[in-house]
Design a protein around this motif. Structure first.
Motif, short mmCIF file in Angstrom:
data_model
loop_
_atom_site.label_atom_id
_atom_site.label_comp_id
_atom_site.label_asym_id
_atom_site.label_seq_id
_atom_site.Cartn_x
_atom_site.Cartn_y
_atom_site.Cartn_z
N UNK A 50 0.88 -1.21 -0.10
CA UNK A 50 0.03 0.13 0.05
C UNK A 50 0.58 1.39 0.19
N UNK A 51 1.81 1.45 0.87
CA UNK A 51 2.79 2.38 1.12
C UNK A 51 3.83 2.64 -0.23
N UNK A 52 4.09 1.43 -0.89
CA UNK A 52 4.97 1.50 -2.09
C UNK A 52 4.29 2.20 -3.13
N UNK A 53 2.84 1.70 -3.22
CA UNK A 53 2.02 2.39 -4.12
C UNK A 53 1.92 3.60 -4.14
N UNK A 54 1.67 4.31 -2.99
CA UNK A 54 1.52 5.70 -2.73
C UNK A 54 2.69 6.40 -3.17
N UNK A 55 3.92 5.76 -2.83
CA UNK A 55 5.23 6.66 -3.15
C UNK A 55 5.44 6.61 -4.56
N UNK A 56 5.42 5.46 -5.46
CA UNK A 56 5.75 5.28 -6.69
C UNK A 56 4.58 5.21 -7.80
N UNK A 57 3.31 4.98 -7.42
CA UNK A 57 2.37 4.60 -8.45
C UNK A 57 1.15 5.73 -8.41
N UNK A 58 0.99 6.40 -7.44
CA UNK A 58 -0.35 7.41 -7.52
C UNK A 58 -0.41 8.15 -8.41
N UNK A 59 -1.64 8.22 -8.94
CA UNK A 59 -1.84 8.65 -10.33
C UNK A 59 -1.49 9.89 -10.78
N UNK A 60 -1.32 11.13 -9.74
CA UNK A 60 -0.87 12.11 -9.81
C UNK A 60 0.59 12.14 -9.05
N UNK A 61 1.36 12.25 -10.12
CA UNK A 61 2.95 12.35 -9.69
C UNK A 61 3.25 13.47 -8.72
N UNK A 62 2.58 14.77 -8.99
CA UNK A 62 3.13 15.67 -8.07
C UNK A 62 2.46 15.44 -6.45
N UNK A 65 4.73 12.55 -3.14
CA UNK A 65 5.47 12.75 -1.88
C UNK A 65 4.29 12.77 -0.82
N UNK A 66 3.17 13.70 -0.85
CA UNK A 66 2.41 13.90 0.06
C UNK A 66 1.74 12.81 0.47
N UNK A 67 1.22 11.82 -0.54
CA UNK A 67 0.60 10.83 0.08
C UNK A 67 1.41 9.78 0.62
N UNK A 68 2.77 9.48 0.26
CA UNK A 68 3.66 8.62 1.07
C UNK A 68 3.70 9.09 2.38
N UNK A 69 4.13 10.29 2.67
CA UNK A 69 4.41 10.98 4.01
C UNK A 69 3.04 10.78 4.93
N UNK A 70 2.05 11.13 4.20
CA UNK A 70 0.85 11.05 5.14
C UNK A 70 0.43 9.67 5.58
N UNK A 71 0.46 8.49 4.53
CA UNK A 71 0.34 7.27 5.14
C UNK A 71 1.20 6.79 5.98
N UNK A 72 2.61 7.26 6.01
CA UNK A 72 3.40 6.74 6.84
C UNK A 72 3.23 7.36 8.36
N UNK A 73 3.07 8.51 8.23
CA UNK A 73 2.66 9.21 9.60
C UNK A 73 1.48 8.58 10.14
N UNK A 74 0.19 8.60 9.53
CA UNK A 74 -0.95 7.88 10.10
C UNK A 74 -0.30 6.52 10.83
N UNK A 75 -0.04 5.61 10.05
CA UNK A 75 0.67 4.30 10.39
C UNK A 75 1.53 4.20 11.47
N UNK A 76 2.70 4.65 11.41
CA UNK A 76 3.93 4.56 12.16
C UNK A 76 3.72 5.40 13.58
N UNK A 77 3.03 6.74 13.49
CA UNK A 77 2.43 7.25 14.60
C UNK A 77 1.14 7.02 15.28
N UNK A 78 0.46 5.93 14.78
CA UNK A 78 -0.90 5.65 15.16
C UNK A 78 -1.78 6.69 15.42
N UNK A 79 -2.17 7.41 14.56
CA UNK A 79 -2.81 8.82 14.69
C UNK A 79 -4.22 8.60 14.29
#
Length: 379
Positions: free
Chosen positions: A196-208, A211-225
């Motif tokens: 899931x996280x790899x898709x956010x980093x590399x395959x999100x349909x809007x390349x711009x 980075x936001x999608x990848x950071x958002x998912x990691x922060x939600x998950x690893x900080x348990x927010x």
């Protein structure tokens, strides 16, 4: 307690009993202060007030009391949930010719039955912007429980602010049982989360926005927010404390502030996404506005489809994080409880039981035995 049709003079003096001062209405009381307290109401209180004003006008006490009740709630999630549930109750009462503050037990209990069968509001496909129709599935057990809880909470609040007391017509109304071990949101394994996280980093349909999608998912998950806590965070809330990179959260469940340690992989993703930005919302739109929850819902649904995983929303992310943390060898439930901002250890253990109901199902052993018997011709 003031009734909806009671008319109190601005002076507060009873016209029938000179010299006896009556309790002022909320509207009259607000005119005596230099600054209107309603200016400080949170978003969901203001929205409910505006909605009710259109229906009842400024001379009715309901808009002020209902909005003040919403503002009284500590959690933004509770404010949002109760405001949504109260709108359902208010619509029901109005359609049955009764003022919401005058509802008695019989109508309150009828509201319970109404929620079991009435269709929910859905958008009209191809209709005008905002056009809705009652054509959806009936309310779920959780939604019905929320609407009944919201209406009951409103009367509890009226009783607190009234000098004479108000009987709660929902005290004897039965609420749906919601199994705490059941969650309709599909859970992901750790391997699926990595995908899931790899898709956010590399395959999100809007390349711009990768980075936001990848950071958002990691922060939600690893900080348990919780999603609302993260969306209310600002770049200025990032900091350093005793060797740890931290995120200072303004509001966690139940109110208050808390520092969340940020793992190095998440910190690196945040720094790459921010690209030197030092102010504003931590996760913002292209114009710098606050990213909202519906946008995160759409993001996660899109990523799930690209990853070939079951669709999910942002509220399931925290559940997966807690479940995976509890499954680690040597995991300490008390540490996980603190990390997850659970006030009660029983809440943390619910995640354990949900996982065990699946992972430790005796059906797997029985299935293997049957498969083995079939394979060796023993059946």
């Amino acid at each position: 307690m003031l009734t909806p049709d009671q008319n109190v003079p601005e002076s507060g003096e009873s016209p029938d009993m000179p010299g006896k001062v009556l309790a002022r209405s909320p509207r009259a009381a607000l005119t005596t202060v230099r600054r209107d307290p309603r200016d400080l109401w949170p978003e969901h209180a203001r929205r409910l007030y505006d909605h009710l004003i259109e229906l009842y006008g400024e001379d009715d006490v309901l808009p002020t009391l209902a909005a003040a009740w919403i503002a009284h709630q500590r959690s933004v999630n509770t404010q949002k949930s109760y405001a949504r549930g109260f709108k359902v109750f208010e619509e029901f009462a109005r359609e049955h010719g009764e003022h919401p503050m005058a509802v008695k037990f019989v109508l309150a209990d009828t509201f319970r039955l109404y929620l079991e069968t009435t269709p929910t509001w859905v958008r009209v496909k191809g209709g005008r912007r905002g056009e809705m129709v009652r054509a959806g599935k009936p309310y779920s057990d959780a939604s019905r429980k929320n609407a009944l809880s919201a209406a009951s909470s409103f009367f509890v609040y009226l009783d607190k602010v009234s000098d004479d007391g108000v009987k709660n017509p929902f005290d004897a109304v039965q609420r749906p049982y919601v199994d705490p071990t059941y969650s309709p949101t599909p859970g992901y394994t750790e391997a699926e989360w990595a995908r899931f996280v790899a898709v956010a980093r590399d395959e999100h349909r809007v390349a711009a926005y990768r980075k936001r999608a990848y950071a958002l998912l990691l922060t939600l998950y690893t900080c348990c927010l919780r999603i609302n806590s993260l969306l209310n965070a600002r770049v200025e809330d990032l900091g350093y404390d005793k060797g740890h990179r931290v995120l200072l959260l303004e509001k966690v469940k139940g109110g208050g502030r808390k520092k969340k340690p940020i793992p190095p992989v998440t910190w690196d993703a945040l720094m790459e996404y921010l690209n030197g930005r030092t102010t504003g919302w931590l996760f913002c739109t292209a114009s710098g506005g606050q990213l909202d929850e519906p946008a995160v819902w759409r993001l996660l649904q899109s990523l799930a489809q690209r990853a070939g995983l079951p669709l999910r929303g942002p509220h399931g992310v925290k559940g997966d994080a807690v479940t995976h943390a509890l499954a680690k060898p040597g995991a300490r439930p008390d540490k996980v409880q603190q990390w997850a901002d659970h006030k009660d250890a029983r809440t943390t253990q619910l995640y354990n039981r949900r996982r065990e109901l699946l992972d430790d199902s005796p059906g797997y052993d029985l299935g293997r035995d049957v498969a083995g018997a079939l394979e060796h011709g023993e059946a």
